[in-house]
Scaffold this motif. Structure first.
Motif, PDB file in Angstrom:
ATOM      1  N   MET A   1       0.839  -1.183   0.000  1.00  0.00           N
ATOM      2  CA  MET A   1       0.000   0.000   0.000  1.00  0.00           C
ATOM      3  C   MET A   1       0.874   1.232   0.000  1.00  0.00           C
ATOM      4  SD  MET A   1      -3.274  -0.301   2.443  1.00  0.00           S
ATOM      5  CE  MET A   1      -4.634   0.337   1.536  1.00  0.00           C
ATOM      6  N   GLU A   2       0.296   2.225  -0.530  1.00  0.00           N
ATOM      7  CA  GLU A   2       1.016   3.492  -0.635  1.00  0.00           C
ATOM      8  C   GLU A   2       0.937   4.242   0.685  1.00  0.00           C
ATOM      9  OE1 GLU A   2       0.163   7.638  -2.919  1.00  0.00           O
ATOM     10  OE2 GLU A   2      -0.208   5.811  -4.023  1.00  0.00           O
ATOM     11  N   ASN A   3       2.062   4.669   1.162  1.00  0.00           N
ATOM     12  CA  ASN A   3       2.095   5.484   2.365  1.00  0.00           C
ATOM     13  C   ASN A   3       2.031   6.946   1.961  1.00  0.00           C
ATOM     14  OD1 ASN A   3       2.187   3.589   4.353  1.00  0.00           O
ATOM     15  ND2 ASN A   3       4.411   3.428   4.365  1.00  0.00           N
ATOM     16  N   ARG A   4       0.921   7.567   2.299  1.00  0.00           N
ATOM     17  CA  ARG A   4       0.772   8.982   1.960  1.00  0.00           C
ATOM     18  C   ARG A   4       0.870   9.794   3.235  1.00  0.00           C
ATOM     19  NH1 ARG A   4      -4.500   9.790  -1.387  1.00  0.00           N
ATOM     20  NH2 ARG A   4      -5.342   9.004   0.546  1.00  0.00           N
ATOM     21  N   THR A   5       1.446  10.930   3.092  1.00  0.00           N
ATOM     22  CA  THR A   5       1.577  11.804   4.260  1.00  0.00           C
ATOM     23  C   THR A   5       0.238  12.491   4.514  1.00  0.00           C
ATOM     24  OG1 THR A   5       2.220  13.731   2.957  1.00  0.00           O
ATOM     25  CG2 THR A   5       3.992  12.242   3.672  1.00  0.00           C
ATOM     26  N   ALA A   6       0.133  13.023   5.687  1.00  0.00           N
ATOM     27  CA  ALA A   6      -1.080  13.749   6.059  1.00  0.00           C
ATOM     28  C   ALA A   6      -1.296  14.927   5.111  1.00  0.00           C
ATOM     29  CB  ALA A   6      -0.982  14.229   7.497  1.00  0.00           C
ATOM     30  N   LEU A   7      -0.234  15.553   4.688  1.00  0.00           N
ATOM     31  CA  LEU A   7      -0.323  16.690   3.773  1.00  0.00           C
ATOM     32  C   LEU A   7      -0.888  16.250   2.421  1.00  0.00           C
ATOM     33  CD1 LEU A   7       0.167  19.683   3.391  1.00  0.00           C
ATOM     34  CD2 LEU A   7       2.515  19.165   2.709  1.00  0.00           C
ATOM     35  N   GLU A   8      -0.472  15.100   1.939  1.00  0.00           N
ATOM     36  CA  GLU A   8      -0.983  14.587   0.667  1.00  0.00           C
ATOM     37  C   GLU A   8      -2.474  14.237   0.775  1.00  0.00           C
ATOM     38  OE1 GLU A   8       3.018  12.557  -1.249  1.00  0.00           O
ATOM     39  OE2 GLU A   8       1.824  11.406   0.210  1.00  0.00           O
ATOM     40  N   LYS A   9      -2.834  13.637   1.897  1.00  0.00           N
ATOM     41  CA  LYS A   9      -4.241  13.309   2.120  1.00  0.00           C
ATOM     42  C   LYS A   9      -5.087  14.584   2.196  1.00  0.00           C
ATOM     43  CE  LYS A   9      -3.334   9.002   4.628  1.00  0.00           C
ATOM     44  NZ  LYS A   9      -3.405   8.343   5.937  1.00  0.00           N
ATOM     45  N   LEU A  10      -4.556  15.565   2.901  1.00  0.00           N
ATOM     46  CA  LEU A  10      -5.252  16.841   3.031  1.00  0.00           C
ATOM     47  C   LEU A  10      -5.392  17.516   1.666  1.00  0.00           C
ATOM     48  CD1 LEU A  10      -6.533  18.945   4.871  1.00  0.00           C
ATOM     49  CD2 LEU A  10      -4.250  19.892   5.260  1.00  0.00           C
ATOM     50  N   ASP A  11      -4.337  17.463   0.872  1.00  0.00           N
ATOM     51  CA  ASP A  11      -4.358  18.052  -0.469  1.00  0.00           C
ATOM     52  C   ASP A  11      -5.429  17.382  -1.327  1.00  0.00           C
ATOM     53  OD1 ASP A  11      -3.312  19.743  -2.609  1.00  0.00           O
ATOM     54  OD2 ASP A  11      -2.519  17.854  -3.441  1.00  0.00           O
ATOM     55  N   GLU A  12      -5.518  16.063  -1.225  1.00  0.00           N
ATOM     56  CA  GLU A  12      -6.526  15.326  -1.994  1.00  0.00           C
ATOM     57  C   GLU A  12      -7.939  15.715  -1.558  1.00  0.00           C
ATOM     58  OE1 GLU A  12      -8.069  10.766  -2.632  1.00  0.00           O
ATOM     59  OE2 GLU A  12      -5.971  11.068  -2.052  1.00  0.00           O
ATOM     60  N   ILE A  14      -8.876  18.499  -0.119  1.00  0.00           N
ATOM     61  CA  ILE A  14      -9.135  19.884  -0.535  1.00  0.00           C
ATOM     62  C   ILE A  14      -9.475  19.920  -2.022  1.00  0.00           C
ATOM     63  CG2 ILE A  14      -8.061  22.142  -0.901  1.00  0.00           C
ATOM     64  CD1 ILE A  14      -6.599  21.701   1.767  1.00  0.00           C
ATOM     65  N   SER A  15      -8.787  19.144  -2.825  1.00  0.00           N
ATOM     66  CA  SER A  15      -9.080  19.083  -4.259  1.00  0.00           C
ATOM     67  C   SER A  15     -10.495  18.562  -4.504  1.00  0.00           C
ATOM     68  CB  SER A  15      -8.065  18.189  -4.970  1.00  0.00           C
ATOM     69  OG  SER A  15      -6.782  18.764  -4.921  1.00  0.00           O
ATOM     70  N   ILE A  17     -13.010  18.783  -2.430  1.00  0.00           N
ATOM     71  CA  ILE A  17     -13.934  19.824  -1.970  1.00  0.00           C
ATOM     72  C   ILE A  17     -14.051  20.923  -3.018  1.00  0.00           C
ATOM     73  CG2 ILE A  17     -14.265  21.670  -0.276  1.00  0.00           C
ATOM     74  CD1 ILE A  17     -13.106  19.701   1.826  1.00  0.00           C
ATOM     75  N   LEU A  18     -12.924  21.350  -3.577  1.00  0.00           N
ATOM     76  CA  LEU A  18     -12.953  22.391  -4.599  1.00  0.00           C
ATOM     77  C   LEU A  18     -13.709  21.923  -5.849  1.00  0.00           C
ATOM     78  CD1 LEU A  18      -9.332  23.830  -4.339  1.00  0.00           C
ATOM     79  CD2 LEU A  18     -11.473  24.929  -3.633  1.00  0.00           C
ATOM     80  N   GLN A  19     -13.502  20.677  -6.228  1.00  0.00           N
ATOM     81  CA  GLN A  19     -14.212  20.133  -7.383  1.00  0.00           C
ATOM     82  C   GLN A  19     -15.718  20.111  -7.122  1.00  0.00           C
ATOM     83  OE1 GLN A  19     -12.988  16.188  -8.521  1.00  0.00           O
ATOM     84  NE2 GLN A  19     -14.448  16.069 -10.196  1.00  0.00           N
ATOM     85  N   LYS A  20     -16.104  19.668  -5.944  1.00  0.00           N
ATOM     86  CA  LYS A  20     -17.522  19.630  -5.578  1.00  0.00           C
ATOM     87  C   LYS A  20     -18.104  21.042  -5.549  1.00  0.00           C
ATOM     88  CE  LYS A  20     -21.232  17.500  -4.168  1.00  0.00           C
ATOM     89  NZ  LYS A  20     -21.981  16.613  -5.033  1.00  0.00           N
ATOM     90  N   CYS A  21     -17.328  21.976  -5.054  1.00  0.00           N
ATOM     91  CA  CYS A  21     -17.769  23.371  -5.000  1.00  0.00           C
ATOM     92  C   CYS A  21     -18.031  23.908  -6.409  1.00  0.00           C
ATOM     93  CB  CYS A  21     -16.716  24.221  -4.288  1.00  0.00           C
ATOM     94  SG  CYS A  21     -17.211  25.945  -4.060  1.00  0.00           S
ATOM     95  N   GLU A  22     -17.158  23.616  -7.346  1.00  0.00           N
ATOM     96  CA  GLU A  22     -17.339  24.050  -8.727  1.00  0.00           C
ATOM     97  C   GLU A  22     -18.575  23.400  -9.347  1.00  0.00           C
ATOM     98  OE1 GLU A  22     -15.854  26.448 -10.558  1.00  0.00           O
ATOM     99  OE2 GLU A  22     -14.899  26.939  -8.650  1.00  0.00           O
ATOM    100  N   GLU A  23     -18.778  22.118  -9.073  1.00  0.00           N
ATOM    101  CA  GLU A  23     -19.962  21.426  -9.579  1.00  0.00           C
ATOM    102  C   GLU A  23     -21.230  22.071  -9.037  1.00  0.00           C
ATOM    103  OE1 GLU A  23     -19.451  17.346  -8.408  1.00  0.00           O
ATOM    104  OE2 GLU A  23     -17.782  17.021  -9.807  1.00  0.00           O
TER     105      GLU A  23
END
Length: 75
Positions: A1-12, A14-15, A17-23
């Motif tokens: 499994m891929e180990n993602r940092t908290a920052l990467e998870k947060l970035d995902e 946020i992305s 949320i922004l996509q949903k906001c645009e929709e």
């Protein structure tokens, strides 16, 4: 499994949320357009109803006049 940092998870997240906001903004714009169209249609229908009610009232007056004429002839 891929180990993602908290920052990467947060970035995902946020992305997403922004996509949903645009929709939602796009959906909102479409709905506003539909509201404008429906309001315009409603105004036209209300004007037509008003006109038909006026015509109906005039027809009622004509009928009353005819009935009065018939009554005066007959009696």
């Amino acid at each position: 499994m891929e180990n993602r940092t908290a920052l990467e998870k947060l970035d995902e997240k946020i992305s997403q949320i922004l996509q949903k906001c645009e929709e939602l903004k796009e959906e909102n714009a479409v709905m506003r357009g539909e509201i404008v169209t429906l309001k315009a249609e409603q105004e036209l229908k209300n004007a037509e109803i008003e006109k038909l009610m006026d015509e109906n009232s005039m027809k009622d007056l004509e009928i009353e006049e005819i009935v009065n004429k018939i009554e005066s002839i007959l009696g």
